[in-house]
Write an enzyme that holds these catalytic residues in place. Structure first.
Site, PDB file in Angstrom:
ATOM      1  N   ARG A  21      43.786  26.977  41.482  1.00 51.79           N
ATOM      2  CA  ARG A  21      42.422  26.448  41.678  1.00 51.79           C
ATOM      3  C   ARG A  21      41.525  27.001  40.558  1.00 51.79           C
ATOM      4  NH1 ARG A  21      41.982  30.585  46.226  1.00 51.79           N
ATOM      5  NH2 ARG A  21      40.461  32.097  45.455  1.00 51.79           N
ATOM      6  N   ASP A  68      52.248  37.361  45.184  1.00 54.61           N
ATOM      7  CA  ASP A  68      51.064  38.213  45.215  1.00 54.61           C
ATOM      8  C   ASP A  68      51.266  39.200  44.071  1.00 54.61           C
ATOM      9  OD1 ASP A  68      49.216  40.223  45.537  1.00 54.61           O
ATOM     10  OD2 ASP A  68      49.432  40.353  47.719  1.00 54.61           O
ATOM     11  N   TYR A 162      34.009  45.082  39.604  1.00 55.20           N
ATOM     12  CA  TYR A 162      34.409  43.927  38.790  1.00 55.20           C
ATOM     13  C   TYR A 162      34.090  44.178  37.314  1.00 55.20           C
ATOM     14  CZ  TYR A 162      34.689  39.037  37.190  1.00 55.20           C
ATOM     15  OH  TYR A 162      35.010  37.875  36.527  1.00 55.20           O
ATOM     16  N   LYS A 166      36.843  44.392  34.226  1.00 54.67           N
ATOM     17  CA  LYS A 166      36.881  43.455  33.098  1.00 54.67           C
ATOM     18  C   LYS A 166      36.700  44.177  31.769  1.00 54.67           C
ATOM     19  CE  LYS A 166      37.745  39.652  35.343  1.00 54.67           C
ATOM     20  NZ  LYS A 166      38.966  38.872  35.113  1.00 54.67           N
TER      21      LYS A 166
END
Ligand code: NDP
Length: 255
Positions: A21, A68, A162, A166
């Site tokens: 997706r 996973d 997050y 990153k």
């Protein structure tokens, strides 16, 4: 050879993590359109199958791997399955990722771990597992999905885990590019700004000022607008590029 031939991926064997997706799906379909056979790996088998059907409708070979990738055994099995089916992996797109919005002092240990496990450790495990086969095959290409959040702090929501994960992806990109250049493996990253997917609630009014209006282009991107950059980095069009982070943020980070 024409310049557009350099973007051609005919015969390349690609693996996209989180390809069922959002951005990953757009990357998988764009890479297939450019000629590649594309395997996708994610947990939801039904969504995996739907994207593989789209890849195959375009005339390429597709493969759905239920995995996973935070589980080491799943990563090993995934790489074995794709290698057995395609005969090797020429391009790895490390796309699967997660974001959790929460002020730092309210983040539970498990949430911090969940974000780092997927965004950074799984990317490391997939890269090292795939690189071994690439070295045996004489080389390959890795495209990591970083984020502009590696270099700016998003607002009004807080998402320290997050952002840190990153930033790790960007510097891991440079580190592996240096180490694996001798093996003919190029490693680059893209750093998107806000893109409309299930991860990013770009239409919510409370985010409009900071997410949309604060950027020069004053809009979010669609996954299809980011995908051509992945085709570029996966292909010979970027043959002299390694260790780079390609920022695609509508100008967000100029301010
Ligand atoms: P989505 O949440 O829409 O998609 C995430 C994908 O990752 C899904 O295919 C999901 O499939 C897969 N995934 C999640 N957990 C796992 C897991 N444990 N193992 C295997 N696959 C997993 O996110 P986006 O498309 O928005 O994001 C894709 C990448 O782009 C991420 O790395 C994200 O950080 C980055 N990005 C996104 C931006 C945005 O604005 N949307 C901006 C900048 C970067 P399943 O649940 O079936 O496993």
């Amino acid at each position: 050879m024409s310049v557009l031939d350099k973007f051609d991926l005919t015969g390349r064997r690609v693996l996209v993590t989180g390809g069922n997706r959002g951005l990953g799906r757009a990357f998988a379909l764009a890479l297939a359109e450019a000629g590649a056979d594309v395997a996708i790996a994610a947990r939801d088998a039904e969504r995996n199958a739907a994207v593989v059907a789209e890849i195959e409708a375009g005339g390429r070979r597709g493969l759905a791997v239920q995995a996973d990738i935070t589980v080491r055994a799943d990563v090993t099995a995934m790489v074995e399955e794709v290698t057995a089916a395609f005969g090797g992996i020429d391009v790895l797109v490390n796309n699967a990722g997660i974001a959790i919005h929460r002020p730092a002092l309210e983040v539970a240990d498990e949430e911090w771990q969940q974000v780092l496990d997927l965004n950074l450790t799984a990317l490391w495990n997939c890269s090292t597992a795939v690189a071994r086969g690439m070295i045996d095959n004489g080389g390959g290409v890795i495209v990591n999905v970083g984020s502009m959040s590696a270099q700016i702090v998003n607002r009004p929501q807080w998402q320290a885990s997050y952002n840190a994960s990153k930033a790790g992806v960007h510097h891991l990109t440079r580190s592996l590019a240096a180490e694996w250049a001798a093996h003919n493996i190029r490693v680059n990253a893209i750093a998107p700004g806000y893109v409309k997917t299930e991860m990013a609630p770009v239409d919510q009014p409370e985010f409009r000022q900071h997410w949309i209006l604060d950027a020069p282009l004053q809009r979010y991107a669609t996954p299809e607008e980011i995908a051509p950059s992945v085709v570029y980095l996966a292909s010979d069009a970027s043959a002299f590029m390694t260790g780079s982070v390609l920022l695609i943020d509508g100008g967000y980070s100029v301010y």
